[in-house]
Write an enzyme that holds these catalytic residues in place. Sequence first.
Site, PDB file in Angstrom:
ATOM      1  N   PHE A 122       0.862  -1.183   0.000  1.00  0.00           N
ATOM      2  CA  PHE A 122       0.000   0.000   0.000  1.00  0.00           C
ATOM      3  C   PHE A 122       0.896   1.229   0.000  1.00  0.00           C
ATOM      4  CE2 PHE A 122      -2.747   3.059   2.430  1.00  0.00           C
ATOM      5  CZ  PHE A 122      -3.825   3.086   1.560  1.00  0.00           C
ATOM      6  N   GLY A 346      18.039  -6.413  34.687  1.00  0.00           N
ATOM      7  CA  GLY A 346      19.174  -6.459  33.769  1.00  0.00           C
ATOM      8  C   GLY A 346      18.945  -7.433  32.625  1.00  0.00           C
ATOM      9  N   GLU A 369       0.241   3.461  10.169  1.00  0.00           N
ATOM     10  CA  GLU A 369      -1.216   3.410   9.967  1.00  0.00           C
ATOM     11  C   GLU A 369      -1.932   4.461  10.821  1.00  0.00           C
ATOM     12  OE1 GLU A 369      -3.293  -0.097   9.103  1.00  0.00           O
ATOM     13  OE2 GLU A 369      -1.497  -1.256   8.666  1.00  0.00           O
ATOM     14  N   THR A 371      -0.458   7.915  13.328  1.00  0.00           N
ATOM     15  CA  THR A 371       0.184   8.111  14.627  1.00  0.00           C
ATOM     16  C   THR A 371      -0.863   8.213  15.734  1.00  0.00           C
ATOM     17  OG1 THR A 371       0.108  10.521  14.459  1.00  0.00           O
ATOM     18  CG2 THR A 371       2.052   9.413  13.522  1.00  0.00           C
TER      19      THR A 371
END
Length: 388
Positions: A122, A346, A369, A371
Site C-alpha cells: 500500500f 538487567g 497506519e 500516529t
Amino acid sequence: MPLDTDTFDALLATIRRYVAERLRPLESQVAENDEVPPEIVQEMRDMGLFGLSIPEDYGGLGLDMTEEVRIALELGRTSPAFRSVFGTNVGIGSQGLVMAGSDAQKAEWLPRIATGEVITSFALTEPGAGSDSASVATRAVREPGSGPRTGNDIYRLSGTKRYITNADRASLFTVMARTGEAGAKGVSAFLVPADLPGVTIGRPETKMGQQGAHVCDVHFDNVPVPAANRLGAEGEGFRIAMQVLDRGRLHIAAVCTGIAERLVADSVAYALERKQFGKPIADFQLVQAMIADSKTDAMAARALVLETAALKDGGAPITLEAAAAKYFASEAVGRVADRAVQIFGGAGYIADYGIERLYRDVRLFRIYEGTSQIQQLVIARETLKRGG
C-alpha cells in the site's frame, strides 16, 4: 462470511501451535538476519494465511472481522516480522481492491493474492505526506490523446513513496496519486504492477526494530498505468484509503494486544522463577503492581478490539472505534513492554531473553497506519459529530 465454529476453532488452534512451536524459536534468527526464512513463507502460504480476508469466491478464507482479529491476537504472540510477511495481503495491500475493485480487477488479482503468489503493498506515505495524507504529491496524468476509444487509455504516474511495507517483495502496489485539485478530493487510487517500466524499489531501511519486516522507498518515473487499473472513479482514492485504514487499524490493534498478552505471560513466568532476598520477585508488591497494570492494559485492549470487530461485522461504521482501538492498544503495549523490561531487570536489557527486542518492535505501532496523535484527532472529530 464467517467459518463454522468447529472449522474456525481448528484453524485458531493450528495457528496457536504454529506460533508457539515453529515461529517463536526462530525469533532471534529472524532479527539477526533481517529476513524471514523462505520455508516459513511457504508454510504460511500453505496454511492460507495470505488469504485470511480475501472472499471465498476468490480463493481466500473470507474471515469476518471478529475472526480476523482473533487470528491477529494469536499472531501477536511472536515477532511482528512474521505477521508482516502476509499482513499487507490481508490488510492495506488488498482491501482497497476488495472494497472498490471492479469484477475484472478482482478476478485478475484476488485469487493470486489469496495464495500468496502475489504480494501486495500500500503506497500512500511520501517524503512530504505522512500524517497529512491528503497532500500526496505523486501525480497520475492522463496521457494526451489517450482514452477508452483509442485503445491506449493510460495515466503517467510519477513521484516517490516512502516507508512502504513489503515494497521489496511486492508484485502489486495500491498507489494513491493526485489526478486533480489540491486536497483529498484530488486523490485517486491505482493498481500498479511492480514490473511496469519506470517502477524502482529502494533498498530496505535500517530500522530501530521489527527486523525481518522490510520498508523501502518506491519511485515512479513516468510509469504507464492503464486506466483500467484505477480503483473507483477519479477523486475517490482518499475515501478508499481511509476505509482501508479503518480495517487496518483494528487489525494492528489486535496484533498489539497479542504482543501485550505475550509480554504479560513472559513477565509472570520470569517473576515466579527469579529470586531475590530469598523469594520469587513475584512475591513483592511493587512487582505485582506492574503485573496488575500490564494485565489490565491487555484486558482492556482485547475488550475494545473485540467489541469494535463485532460492530464492524454488524455493519456499523467504525472510524471512531477503530481509531480508539489502535490508539489504546498501541500505547498500552508500549507501557506493557516497558514494564516487562523493568520486571526482567538487567535480563530485560540483554538480547538473550528477547524482551529488549519486543520493546523496540512495539514502538513502531504508535506511528504507522496513523500516529497516536492522528488517532486522537479522529476520535475527537468523530465524538463531536456524534454529540458525545
